[in-house]
Design an enzyme around this catalytic site. Structure first.
Site, PDB file in Angstrom:
ATOM      1  CG  ASP A   3       1.970  16.226 -38.481  1.00  0.00           C
ATOM      2  OD1 ASP A   3       1.253  15.368 -37.934  1.00  0.00           O
ATOM      3  OD2 ASP A   3       3.172  16.014 -38.767  1.00  0.00           O
ATOM      4  CE  LYS A  35      10.404  11.519 -36.884  1.00  0.00           C
ATOM      5  NZ  LYS A  35       9.312  12.422 -37.245  1.00  0.00           N
ATOM      6  CB  ILE A  58      15.472  15.625 -38.338  1.00  0.00           C
ATOM      7  CG1 ILE A  58      14.008  15.552 -38.764  1.00  0.00           C
ATOM      8  CG2 ILE A  58      15.785  16.860 -37.518  1.00  0.00           C
ATOM      9  CD1 ILE A  58      13.475  16.799 -39.396  1.00  0.00           C
ATOM     10  N   GLY A  79      12.487  10.237 -40.643  1.00  0.00           N
ATOM     11  CA  GLY A  79      11.029  10.247 -40.644  1.00  0.00           C
ATOM     12  C   GLY A  79      10.453   9.729 -41.939  1.00  0.00           C
ATOM     13  CB  ALA A  80       6.963   8.878 -42.859  1.00  0.00           C
ATOM     14  CD  GLU A  81       6.968  15.705 -45.400  1.00  0.00           C
ATOM     15  OE1 GLU A  81       7.096  16.254 -46.491  1.00  0.00           O
ATOM     16  OE2 GLU A  81       7.008  16.299 -44.314  1.00  0.00           O
ATOM     17  CB  ALA A  82      11.762  15.423 -43.545  1.00  0.00           C
TER      18      ALA A  82
END
Ligand SMILES: Nc1ncnc2c1ncn2[C@@H]1O[C@H](COP(=O)(O)OP(=O)(O)O)[C@@H](O)[C@H]1O
Ligand SMILES: [Mg+2]
Length: 206
Positions: free
Chosen positions: A117, A5, A12, A7-10
């Protein structure tokens, strides 16, 4: 290494750690943030996530094992948990599992941890039961208001991602939560959820 994935933050990845299937979570630099602040945010979230994933195990909930943390690179290697994200279960299964999610969140709150979250993508139904993930935004807090923010976010997620079953799954979640925290505290938190919702409505009007 396989990208699971972005993601917006990280980001994976699925990889391996000492012969074990492992999830590698990398918090990458964000160009729109000033360098020093960016490094601080990523380091803080990485360390907080690793610490909370391990600490919350002592409450009796299931989280992935932390294999390795690289503070400099803002990377965490976690135990890969095989199973299905709650988000991808059938409507009927989600309604049922929401009670267990409510219990897990109740246990976190009872022990003074806000997750930060709560979404149906942050729970995996595995063979060992329900596993909770993604503690990068978690906080140590006993404040009713903070616990209400957690529940409010989860309700929003049900509303947007699982609209057809929002009422049933919310009721099921609260049933589980109430089992852990008791009626007095649960009602206090739910009242605060209403206050937050009203605040939101007024904010929209203005
Ligand atoms: N330990 C794990 N085992 C299996 N899948 C995982 C694990 N950790 C993360 N994932 C998968 O990666 C996704 C994103 O991970 P998460 O920690 O929630 O990061 P994000 O901050 O991007 O939401 C999860 O929704 C799940 O599908
Ligand atoms: Mg997540």
């Amino acid at each position: 290494m396989k990208l699971v994935k972005k993601g917006a933050e990280a980001d994976i990845y699925l990889t391996s750690w000492n012969g074990h299937d492992s999830i590698l979570k990398i918090r990458k630099k964000k160009d729109y943030r000033v360098d020093l602040l960016d490094t601080r945010i990523r380091t803080l979230r990485t360390m907080r996530e690793a610490k909370m994933i391990s600490e919350t195990k002592s409450f009796g909930i299931t989280t992935p094992l932390v294999y390795f943390v690289d503070e400099k690179k803002c990377e965490i290697y976690l135990q890969f948990v095989p199973g299905k994200l709650v988000k991808d279960l059938s409507a009927k299964q989600i309604v049922t599992i929401c009670k267990d999610m409510g219990k897990i969140v109740g246990i976190l709150h009872k022990n003074g941890v806000m997750h930060g979250d709560l979404t149906t993508s942050n729970f995996i139904l595995s063979r060992q039961g329900l596993v909770i993930l993604d503690f990068g935004l978690s906080q140590k807090t006993d404040q009713i208001d903070d616990h209400a923010i957690d529940l409010r976010l989860f309700k929003e997620v049900l509303n947007s991602a699982h609209a057809q079953i929002v009422d049933k799954s919310w009721a099921s979640f609260i049933l589980g939560y109430r089992k852990i925290l008791g009626s007095l505290l649960t009602d206090k938190v739910l009242n605060q959820v209403l206050v937050i919702e009203k605040r939101g409505r007024y904010a929209n009007v203005i």
